[in-house]
Enzyme design. Structure first.
Site, PDB file in Angstrom:
ATOM      1  N   CYS A  48       0.804  -1.227   0.000  1.00  0.00           N
ATOM      2  CA  CYS A  48       0.000   0.000   0.000  1.00  0.00           C
ATOM      3  C   CYS A  48       0.831   1.268   0.000  1.00  0.00           C
ATOM      4  CB  CYS A  48      -0.925   0.001   1.221  1.00  0.00           C
ATOM      5  SG  CYS A  48      -0.048  -0.155   2.795  1.00  0.00           S
ATOM      6  N   GLN A  49       2.128   1.194  -0.270  1.00  0.00           N
ATOM      7  CA  GLN A  49       2.963   2.394  -0.195  1.00  0.00           C
ATOM      8  C   GLN A  49       2.431   3.563  -1.029  1.00  0.00           C
ATOM      9  OE1 GLN A  49       4.160  -0.644  -0.437  1.00  0.00           O
ATOM     10  NE2 GLN A  49       5.702  -0.928   1.142  1.00  0.00           N
TER      11      GLN A  49
END
Length: 356
Positions: free
Chosen positions: A84-85
């Site tokens: 999810c960066q």
């Protein structure tokens, strides 16, 4: 075979150290395999989940490959938490349009379309819900015949001893499944005290002789003085002037109030990040011992059991990589709540399966 008696088996994409898989197992789901490209995840996943770890990029996984892994005649679940960066609130304002992670959720959708499992579940940061890549994922699911539900879930309501929010999605080929509600209310949340109070005392830079993961990072002399001047739930404003950094003295210093402070015993912890072992990166000071929380304490606050193994015996316990694995993990208690509604829903699944 009676539908209610059919087993439920799952494959975990982006499995990490197994937080999602562990929670699904706790709810009665058989985890058959986990996929990830981080080789450090192999030992903890296989040791704790007792399932195959497959070191493979999701872009190269095929539907036929997955179809061979699910238990025959079972109700099939495809689960995962795509990295999810690009959607993290810590990266707001940064250009992430070219990052390869944007495509990972698309490959998750591709694999759903190629295999048509009975149920799908995905967990991620809440901010992803407003992105086009997430909406495209939902469209793929709906086009493939799934009813989709999702919502932001507040961790303490599920027994998670930290103030973490995660988006949970559930999709089914056999009717709507509502996102489970947590059983905990304010006043009976699991607190830091309930979670970690019984662990042995250790000092800054020390490791518990019986648990290599109960290891605290060394503090500099300055940071030792700072933590001794800190109070639970406070901030650097509690320090005498000589302990403050130049950034604290500027007008913009107010934006740094959530760092360099202690947790509170009688509240859930702040969100456990990949740097939760570092006193200076958040409210990660132990409530009363003069140190940052240990890696084991971070894992327990993520709702991993105290016996969960992250490092092969005899191998070094390194803060940066292990902290990253812990901070990026799906909290098992949230995964277990999801698993329970998936198991309850299995009676509606077609005995013929849904594979192409």
């Amino acid at each position: 075979m009676a539908e209610v008696n059919r087993s439920v088996s799952a494959i975990d994409l982006f499995c990490g150290v197994g937080g999602l898989s562990y929670g699904l197992q706790q709810s009665g789901i058989k985890v058959m395999a986990g996929f990830d490209i981080d080789a450090r995840c192999k030992y903890p996943f296989e040791k704790n989940i007792d399932a195959a770890f497959i070191d493979q990029d999701v872009r190269t996984i095929t539907g036929k490959q997955l179809a061979r892994l699910w238990e025959p005649d079972s109700v099939r679940v495809l689960a995962g938490c795509a990295p999810c960066q690009p959607f993290s609130p810590h990266r707001r304002g940064q250009d992430t349009s070219e990052e390869k992670e944007w495509s990972l959720l698309g490959h998750f959708g591709r694999l759903v379309d190629e295999t048509l499992p009975d149920m799908v579940t995905m967990e991620n940061v809440p901010r992803i819900a407003k992105t086009e890549v997430f909406q495209a994922f939902i469209r793929v699911l709906q086009k493939s015949g799934y009813e989709v539900t999702y919502k932001s879930c507040y961790g303490p309501e599920y027994g998670l001893p930290q103030n973490r929010r995660r988006l949970v999605l559930i999709a089914s080929k056999h009717g709507r499944i509502d996102i489970p509600k947590g059983d905990y209310k304010p006043g009976n949340y699991v607190t830091v005290r309930k979670a970690i109070y019984g662990l042995p005392d250790i000092a800054s830079g020390q490791t518990d002789a019986l648990d290599p993961l109960h290891k605290s990072r060394s503090l500099s002399d300055l940071n030792l003085r700072r933590i001794r001047a800190s109070r639970p739930g406070g901030s650097w404003k509690d320090w005498p002037e000589e302990l403050r950094s130049p950034c604290h003295r500027r007008a913009s210093g107010a934006t740094f109030r959530n760092v360099y402070s202690r947790m509170e015993w009688n509240e859930p912890a702040p969100t456990i990040t990949t740097m939760a072992y570092n006193f200076g990166t958040g409210r990660f000071g132990h409530p009363e011992q003069d140190r940052a929380i240990s890696l084991r304490e971070a894992a327990i606050l993520q709702s991993f059991p105290p016996s969960y193994q992250f490092v092969q015996p005899g191998k070094p316990v390194e803060f940066t990589p292990i902290g990253r694995l812990i901070g990026n993990a799906v909290p098992p208690v949230i995964a277990a709540a999801v698993g329970k509604v998936l198991v309850s829903h299995r009676g509606t699944a077609s005995s013929k399966g849904a594979s192409k």
